[in-house]
Design a protein around this motif. Structure first.
Motif, short mmCIF file in Angstrom:
data_model
loop_
_atom_site.label_atom_id
_atom_site.label_comp_id
_atom_site.label_asym_id
_atom_site.label_seq_id
_atom_site.Cartn_x
_atom_site.Cartn_y
_atom_site.Cartn_z
N VAL A 12 26.85 4.18 -12.01
CA VAL A 12 27.23 5.26 -10.77
C VAL A 12 27.46 6.64 -10.35
O VAL A 12 26.92 7.26 -9.11
CB VAL A 12 29.51 5.11 -10.60
CG1 VAL A 12 29.88 5.86 -11.93
CG2 VAL A 12 29.34 5.38 -9.73
N LYS A 15 23.45 5.77 -8.30
CA LYS A 15 23.44 5.45 -7.40
C LYS A 15 24.01 6.58 -6.12
O LYS A 15 24.38 6.85 -6.16
CB LYS A 15 25.35 4.25 -7.21
CG LYS A 15 24.89 3.25 -8.20
CD LYS A 15 25.96 2.24 -7.44
CE LYS A 15 26.35 1.49 -8.80
NZ LYS A 15 27.25 0.53 -8.42
N ALA A 17 25.66 7.39 -2.87
CA ALA A 17 26.64 7.16 -2.36
C ALA A 17 26.89 6.26 -0.83
O ALA A 17 25.96 6.89 -0.20
CB ALA A 17 27.83 7.92 -2.77
N PRO A 49 31.51 10.40 -7.17
CA PRO A 49 30.79 9.31 -8.53
C PRO A 49 30.98 9.65 -9.67
O PRO A 49 31.05 8.76 -10.75
CB PRO A 49 29.25 9.87 -8.16
CG PRO A 49 29.45 9.89 -6.49
CD PRO A 49 30.51 10.63 -6.36
N SER A 54 31.51 5.13 -5.80
CA SER A 54 30.33 5.64 -5.43
C SER A 54 30.77 6.00 -3.39
O SER A 54 30.04 5.40 -2.61
CB SER A 54 29.66 4.44 -5.22
OG SER A 54 28.24 5.09 -4.87
#
Length: 184
Positions: A12, A15, A17, A49, A54
């Protein structure tokens, strides 16, 4: 409620968001939980996150820098759907740490000033400029929304030297007074 902090190595944290809207599930509770978690962990900032969500949201409290920058007394803000639109000024280095990378601090160079657009906790839109410590903390937390860790800003040789320590952190080899979630 104090949320567990997501530790380095968890997917996470890498990633990009997503934006949210006013109807995001349990948003009011989540906003309160973000503040409570940040303060419990002795942080000056916390991005969604870092607690496993996210979404484009982070909180900061720069009051600890008020001795050096008096205008930061009581400087406490929530940023929702933030977008940094400009970074200017000379880059300056400062030792940074992160709740998601406990026990590790490294010098990071960041531009002196930023322009940012965001919604606050009341869904009011803002376009603002920040410099100094406020700009640094905002950029650090904003990086989390983009899937970037502060260690990514280190020189290549420094990154190689940190590999073993980061691997240990991702396996739980650190001490923290807060709850955390290790990578799966």
């Amino acid at each position: 409620m104090i949320l567990p902090i997501t530790i380095y190595g968890h997917p996470v944290l890498r990633k990009v968001a997503k934006d949210i809207d006013k109807d995001y599930p349990d948003l009011e509770k989540f906003k309160a939980d973000m503040w409570q978690t940040m303060y419990f962990a002795d942080g000056v900032g916390l991005a969604a996150p870092q607690v496993g969500r996210s979404i484009r949201m982070f909180v900061i409290d720069c009051s600890t820098f008020a001795e050096e920058e008096p205008e930061l007394e009581g400087f406490k803000k929530m940023f929702i759907n933030a977008k940094i639109t400009e970074r200017t000024g000379e880059e300056w280095a400062m030792s940074e740490g992160c709740l998601s990378v406990p026990g590790l601090n490294e010098d990071v160079k960041r531009p002196e000033s930023i322009k940012i657009e965001y919604y606050d906790e009341n869904w009011e839109f803002h376009e603002e400029e920040y410099s100094g410590y406020a700009a640094r903390v905002i950029q650090h937390e904003y990086d989390h929304l983009e899937g970037i860790m502060f260690t990514d800003h280190c020189a290549p040789i420094k990154k190689r030297l940190l590999r073993g320590k980061l691997a240990g952190i991702s396996k739980g080899k650190f001490k923290a007074k807060y709850k955390f979630t290790l990578p799966r």
